[in-house]
Design an enzyme around this catalytic site. Structure first.
Site, short mmCIF file in Angstrom:
data_model
loop_
_atom_site.label_atom_id
_atom_site.label_comp_id
_atom_site.label_asym_id
_atom_site.label_seq_id
_atom_site.Cartn_x
_atom_site.Cartn_y
_atom_site.Cartn_z
N GLY A 216 -0.17 110.64 13.03
CA GLY A 216 -1.45 110.27 13.00
C GLY A 216 -1.80 110.01 14.04
N GLY A 217 -2.06 110.59 15.13
CA GLY A 217 -2.96 110.20 16.24
C GLY A 217 -3.80 109.36 16.71
N THR A 218 -2.98 108.18 16.09
CA THR A 218 -3.19 106.92 16.86
C THR A 218 -3.44 106.17 17.97
OG1 THR A 218 -1.89 105.58 15.24
CG2 THR A 218 -3.74 106.37 14.07
N ASP A 282 -1.60 97.50 11.88
CA ASP A 282 -2.91 97.52 11.71
C ASP A 282 -3.10 98.84 11.57
OD1 ASP A 282 -2.47 94.88 11.73
OD2 ASP A 282 -3.59 95.28 14.01
N THR A 295 7.64 105.10 18.64
CA THR A 295 7.24 104.31 19.09
C THR A 295 7.73 102.71 18.70
OG1 THR A 295 5.13 104.33 17.58
CG2 THR A 295 5.36 105.89 19.40
N SER A 298 5.61 97.88 14.52
CA SER A 298 6.30 96.66 14.14
C SER A 298 4.87 96.36 13.14
CB SER A 298 5.29 95.80 15.21
OG SER A 298 5.65 94.50 14.68
N GLU A 347 9.17 108.31 21.24
CA GLU A 347 8.18 109.25 21.68
C GLU A 347 7.88 110.36 22.02
OE1 GLU A 347 5.99 106.53 24.92
OE2 GLU A 347 6.82 104.76 24.13
N LEU A 350 12.35 113.33 22.36
CA LEU A 350 13.33 114.47 22.73
C LEU A 350 13.29 115.66 21.94
CD1 LEU A 350 16.01 111.13 23.20
CD2 LEU A 350 15.37 112.82 24.76
N TYR A 557 -1.71 89.18 21.48
CA TYR A 557 -2.41 91.08 21.56
C TYR A 557 -3.78 89.99 22.55
CZ TYR A 557 -3.41 94.99 18.73
OH TYR A 557 -3.09 96.31 18.17
#
Lengths: 637, 678
Positions: A216-218, A282, A295, A298, A347, A350, A557
């Protein structure tokens, strides 16, 4: 499903849809064993031009040319952004969000008073990508030649390559806004299915090409940054076209999904069948299933549905050594260390996750938002701790500190009726004057309950009763709901800030309960002190919220932003402060990351995080699976 | 590292900072209206107010004490309830009860008393402003030096005058025992700590949790004397580390963002207890703290004690000071409430900070003209000073020379600007008429009047009388010793080694620091920086040439170096005497109780016979310091038998140390290398 209150006809309609998708799954399964057949199938799909969104029958969000609907140098959709209109009022454009088209009267004052920013001082971004600033691609001719013969679509275009060269770290976006382009992928490929990926990986190994998976590139961990020292041709493997739900298994409540599907598509498609995964990070509008797996993501509602590691039943990953997957879909196994955990959090170092079997749940019958005001943050944390102790956390419970409460307030859209504003005034009066809450200390928890109606109401009462013990006052559904809507637009806000010399970012950690207050106080104070020491001319915004509760701790956060006018190298200052803040997190018993991951941004702390032996273990897995570092994004290790 | 504190220490007194006499501007309003002034300290940004009862409750209910109580219950076989009761009693005995009405009472009384005792109480306003700022941000620890009972509440008094939150103050338990006064002190914010806690685990736990809770809550500044007790000699004492650790722990464990240390240097022109202290050092027991005693002492209040300077140093951030010195992650693996001893790193850090505070106190303190005069007077042989005196103009001349040297060495002087130099010195002599008197242009050491006696004084009695006067004078010299001590040690090293080689001198310098480590306070692990500092100061006053390899005498050397060597003579002589005593006169094993009288008798004998030139060897302080030094050097070992400490002497080692000090054999550093991180 049957419990759904919708009419008979729609229920029948849904059942039909299920059957269809189940059948579709069945149809594809035999193809799995026959690469040739599948390849044809893939190719057929790939050649269908599906570039325009909304046209495609499934209604997938992400086209191959992302830049057509998304910003190349900022967050999200091109049509959605904050701006100050001619009257100097803040406005959110577009039609996609509930906030879209609305005026936000308080934002200007908040921006000015919080950061000392001014509408007169603008720092506009470079409007369009200057292709001449982009390095010409390093092409591995042999690889390209063979790839072409497989029919997998690819591109060497500058725009495509730039788009996949970054995540959303501040320094990445800042550079793009300035028109600065560093090392970027040399080409982009769009596999359509698992077998396409197998072929690409084989070719990459054969021709020694560096592969960087892109979902997604986020990312906010510099995970997508191309290592500048990489001399091989870098190929960005964009999974966005692998976005099908392959089958839904209603007996076991699982679904097999291709890894490139983005969160909003996955939920929407499952919802059509009356199901959901309940996994809502989010970033879910844009982040992909494969990215979540890679990643250890959550979701907001993990209290009901669990985090990604709880949701995943089966993972299929293509590595340079071959495909790794488990032999069955048993719900739990005692078969040595779980190989899924080599993949989850790897990430992209692999291999590429191609297909995931994920748990699904019937859509909840009833959803209810809520909010509670506490006299101060300490009381709020004590309440969350108690809720966790009694194991009665709602689907989501988040506690914002005072600064964030004020921020949320500034984001209130213009109210249409006098009555609402009157009510708001009354509420404020009740809380601050009648109940004696100090507006500079009070804080808010937002809640989301899900389930069947009766249970939700019961649950709600239980939580409000606990809150009352800690001085909490129920503050209405609206406040709660707005809190969650904000989640999706807040990322857009950073772009607005950057238009006016304000840069910032968020970061997260997880920490034991007894440390929560301490870490919040110390990290916030550290940020303020570091900014001062580093010559930031204006007091920074340094705020936090507790976003998840666990038995033994919580996820915290932090948001931090400052006005960088007067600084010659704002990004460097920003990075120094962020670095110091992370040191502070670690010194206060916080983890390196709760769900953002390590990437390259937090690599330097990996050794102390997992110990030298732990690093060795991870390294040896990498060495075995990918001895030639084909997956060479250099994250994590 | 070398520079960490150089910048810090100087801050309190950057070039002539402005001092304000707090008695001056208040003299116009009545004591009563002063006591009832509106006291409105600016609100603290984070901390909520906390009553004494709330504080005690928080301590009693702490998870930490719960752990300890259970442990103690198991160890002693008593029930948890019994142990809790004990904790409650201990807390009752300990706890402060800070209330504004007591402060008002205290302010009223103090103002009356202060106006009578002191001509002025000078306070640096800039320091106070910085403190006021810091007090709003987070926990502040006020760390005054301790030279007089007056120190005890003067800080509170000043805070009251300047609208700064009032501190809670760590005090010795004897004060609590005073009728009425004990309660008034409690009401003024004092909390009481037993002496010699030793291995009383439960008490230690209650105290440390009490202190930590004060720091964590940050509702009031915490004041404590890092030296632990009043210095009888007016020299700084080696800091006590227990309290320091309690204060640092909340920071190490992340319970507070930062702790601000605020060194305060209180300097007296004349100390109320001067003669009491001298007699105490000679073995006359200190009168017990009692209310009647206090009333009896009121005759002390008839006299004038000159000026008092209270210098508030710049606030020091523990967080900044500890950067790179402490790994806070070490607390990640265990509940932070679990009782555990601070590890070596934390201990070293605490010790370093405590020593640093003492050093900053020293640097920030003001040196009076009288103190310099005492340095000069003590260079005259005692017999000559009592009988022939020193020419006043000679005293003036030498003091002015010393003043220049002191300024070169970076001292802060409280030298009155308006008066002429001879006037300054005349009034200093007049103020100290209890120590010296002036007759026919000469200044003499004053011996106390003895009551009429049947028989003439025995030589021993006479010695004690002279010793009392000398020790009084010496204590005023001690007020400024810290200015000279590093260059003086280098000067001494030069005379001991007779060498000009830098590395040889450094070795000897370190050895001397080691031997005199209880006499003068050095920050651990900073010997070579201290050496560099000594070199540069002596170079600055043109006493030395310093090159890469060599240190040689230059123009002013023949004047400066002997003076500095002479300054340390009493210490060297006293130490040598003690070494000799241990080697020749004492048994190999003895207790402290036996040691002190025996060594005093031996010293008296030698003074009478004229063999020992200094009376300072009679001071119990020096005697104890020698013992501690030898313990540290491993020449003496301590074993504990029932009540008394027992010492065992290794005579060869003592003799060797003596030989090294005399320059007969080259010195060797016996201590292990200090922790590299410090």
């Amino acid at each position: 499903m049957a419990s759904n209150s919708s009419g008979d006809s729609s229920s029948r309609h849904q059942t039909a849809r299920h059957r269809l998708s189940v059948i579709a799954g069945h149809l594809q399964r035999p193809a799995d064993s026959n690469a040739a057949v599948l390849a044809v199938e893939c190719k057929a799909q790939g050649t269908t031009p599906n570039i325009r969104t909304g046209v495609r029958s499934e209604g997938r969000t992400v086209p191959r040319r992302r830049q057509e609907i998304m910003k190349w140098n900022g967050w999200g959709y091109s049509d959605s952004r904050f701006l100050f209109n001619k009257k100097g009022q803040a406005e959110f454009t577009g039609k996609r969000y509930r906030l879209s088209g609305m005026i936000i009267p308080g934002l200007k004052d908040w921006l000015e008073s919080t950061f000392g920013a001014s509408l007169q001082h603008k720092a506009p971004a470079t409007p369009i990508l200057n292709s001449s600033a982009v390095q010409p691609p390093t092409v591995n001719e042999a690889f390209v030649e063979e790839l072409r013969s497989t029919g997998v679509p690819f591109s060497h275009e500058a725009e495509d390559r730039v788009f996949r060269s970054h995540g959303h770290c501040l320094h990445e976006i800042f550079a793009l806004r300035e028109g600065k382009i560093g090392r970027i992928p040399d080409m982009v490929v769009w596999p359509n299915c698992h077998n396409d990926v197998v072929k690409i990986v084989e070719l990459a190994c054969k021709h020694n090409v560096c592969l960087i998976p892109y979902g997604g590139g986020t990312s906010v961990s510099s995970a997508l940054e191309c290592p500048p020292e990489e001399t091989r041709s870098i190929v960005s493997l964009d999974t966005s076209q692998m976005n099908r739900i392959l089958w839904i298994d209603e007996k076991n409540l699982t679904a097999r999904v291709e890894s490139g599907i983005v969160g909003q598509d996955l939920e929407r498609l499952l919802n059509e069948s009356g199901y959901c995964t309940g996994h809502e990070p989010d970033s879910m509008e844009f982040s992909s299933l494969g990215g979540w797996v890679a990643t250890r993501a959550s979701g907001m509602k993990k209290n009901i549905y669990g985090n990604i590691e709880d949701l995943v039943v089966h993972i299929k990953t293509v590595t340079p050594r071959g495909v790794i997957e488990k032999s069955c879909q048993g719900p739990r196994m005692s078969t040595g260390p779980d190989i899924h955990h080599f993949i989850m959090g790897s990430e992209g170092t692999l291999g590429v996750v191609t297909e995931v079997t994920i748990k699904i749940r019937p859509m909840p019958e009833y959803q209810k938002y809520g909010s509670v005001v506490f006299p101060n943050f300490e009381q709020g944390v004590a309440c969350l701790r108690e809720v966790a102790k009694q194991r009665c956390a709602p689907a989501s419970i988040r506690l914002m500190d005072n600064e964030q409460f004020k921020f949320g307030h500034a984001l209130k859209p213009q109210v249409s009726s006098i009555f609402t504003s009157f009510l708001d005034g009354l509420k404020k009066f009740y809380i601050t004057k009648f109940k004696g809450f100090d507006p500079n200390h009070l804080c808010v928890a937002t809640l989301l309950f899900e389930g069947d109606r009766e249970k939700v109401l019961q649950h709600e009462k239980q939580v409000y009763d606990i809150a009352a013990k800690f001085g909490g006052l129920a503050a209405g559904e609206d406040n709660g709901q707005r809190g969650y809507i904000m989640t999706f637009v807040i990322a857009y806000l950073r772009d607005l800030g950057m238009d006016y010399y304000v840069i910032g970012e968020s970061f997260e950690t997880s920490v034991p309960w007894d440390r929560v207050l301490d870490i919040c106080r110390n990290v916030k104070a550290r940020i303020v002190r570091e900014c001062k020491d580093k010559g930031v001319q204006f007091p920074p915004l340094s705020t936090c919220r507790v976003t998840q509760t666990y038995d033994a701790g919580a996820c915290v956060y932090f948001y931090f932003a400052f006005n960088y006018r007067g600084l010659s190298d704002p990004v460097h200052v920003y990075e120094q402060v962020e670095h110091a803040a992370r040191e502070e997190v670690l010194a206060n018993g916080g983890s390196l990351s709760h769900h953002h991951g390590v990437g390259k941004l937090r690599k330097e702390w990996m050794r102390e995080t997992v110990s030298t032996v732990g690093m060795g273990m991870l390294q040896s897995v990498k060495d075995y699976v990918d001895p030639n570092n084909i997956f060479g994004n250099r994250n994590l290790l | 590292m070398a520079n960490t504190y150089r910048g810090l220490g100087k801050i309190g007194l950057q070039d002539e900072e402005e001092f304000v006499d707090i008695l001056e501007d208040k003299r116009h309003c009545s004591d009563l209206s002063f006591a009832f002034r509106t006291f409105s300290p600016p609100p603290h940004k984070g901390a909520a107010p906390c009553s004494a009862a709330e504080l005690n409750k928080a301590v009693l209910e702490s998870q930490y004490l719960r752990y300890v109580i259970e442990e103690v219950a198991v160890e002693t076989g008593s029930s948890v309830e019994e142990v809790r009761g004990e904790v409650r009693r201990t807390l009752g005995e300990m706890s402060q009860n800070l209330q504004l009405r007591f402060i008002r009472l205290m302010a009223f009384t103090f103002r009356k008393v202060f106006k009578r005792l002191f001509s002025a109480i000078y306070v640096n306003v800039e320091g106070l402003n910085a403190l006021q700022q810091a007090a709003q941000e987070g926990p502040v620890i006020l760390m005054p030096n301790h030279r007089s009972y007056v120190d005890f509440l003067v800080v509170s008094y000043i805070m009251f005058s300047y609208d700064i939150p009032l501190p809670v103050i760590a005090a010795g338990i004897p004060l609590a025992g005073m009728k009425m006064v004990g309660e008034i002190l409690r009401g003024s914010g004092a909390f009481f700590i037993r002496r010699a806690i030793g291995s009383d685990k439960l008490y230690w736990a209650v105290l440390s949790e009490y202190v930590r809770t004060i720091v964590r809550k940050g509702f009031a500044p915490l004041e404590f004397f890092v030296e632990g007790l009043r210095s009888r000699t007016l020299k700084s004492l080696p800091p006590k580390l227990g309290m320091m650790h309690m204060i640092l722990e909340p920071f190490f464990k992340g319970e507070v963002f930062d702790v601000t240390l605020l060194p305060i240097s209180i300097s007296y022109d004349r100390v109320l207890e001067e003669s009491l202290l001298a007699h105490e050092l000679l073995g006359v027991p200190k009168p017990r703290e009692s209310t009647t005693g206090l009333l009896k002492a009121s005759k002390v209040l008839q006299e004038n004690y000159g000026c008092m300077h209270v210098n508030f140093g710049r606030p020091l951030s523990v967080r900044r000071l500890c950067e790179g010195k402490i790994n806070r992650c070490q607390y990640n693996h265990m509940p932070r409430d679990l009782p555990q001893k601070p590890n070596a790193e934390a201990q070293a850090c605490g010790s370093w900070l405590a020593h640093l505070m003492v050093r900053v106190q020293e640097e920030d303190s003001l040196t009076s003209p009288w103190s310099l005069m005492a340095c000069v007077l003590l260079q005259v042989p005692t017999a000559a000073l009592t009988e022939e005196g020193l020419l006043f103009h000679q005293l003036t001349e030498q003091t002015l020379w010393l003043r220049k040297l002191a300024l070169d060495f970076g001292a802060h002087l409280s030298w009155p600007e308006k008066a002429s130099d001879p006037d300054v010195m005349s009034s200093a002599v007049a103020l100290h008429r209890s120590v010296v008197y002036r007759k026919a242009g000469r200044v003499y050491l004053l011996l106390a009047d003895e009551p009429e006696r049947k028989h003439p004084l025995s030589p021993e009695e006479d010695t004690m009388r002279t010793a009392a006067a000398v020790l009084m004078l010496a204590s005023y010299r001690n007020q400024s010793l810290h200015v000279f001590v590093r260059p003086a040690l280098l000067a001494l090293a030069m005379s001991v080694t007779k060498s000009t080689q830098r590395d040889e001198l450094l070795t000897c310098f370190c050895f001397l620091q080691d031997v005199f480590g209880n006499e003068f306070i050095f920050i651990p692990g900073r010997s070579s920086e201290d050496f560099e500092e000594a070199c540069s100061l002596l170079k600055k006053c043109k006493a030395l040439h310093v090159s890469q390899r060599e240190v040689t005498v230059s123009d002013a050397g023949p004047e400066v170096l002997p003076f500095l060597q002479e300054l340390l003579r009493p210490f060297v002589d006293s130490y040598q005497l003690m070494f000799r005593f241990l080697c020749e006169e004492s048994d190999c094993v003895f207790t402290e109780k036996e040691f002190l009288p025996a060594v005093r008798a031996f010293a008296t004998k030698l003074v009478v016979s004229g063999e020992l030139p200094t009376y300072e060897a009679l001071s119990s302080d020096v005697q104890k310091n020698v013992l501690s030094a030898l313990l540290r050097l491993g020449a003496v070992t301590k074993t504990k038998t029932s009540e008394n400490n027992q010492y065992k002497v290794n005579k060869t080692a003592v003799r060797r140390t003596g030989d090294m000090l005399a320059g007969r054999i080259p010195p060797q550093i016996t201590q292990a290398a200090p922790d590299a991180r410090l």
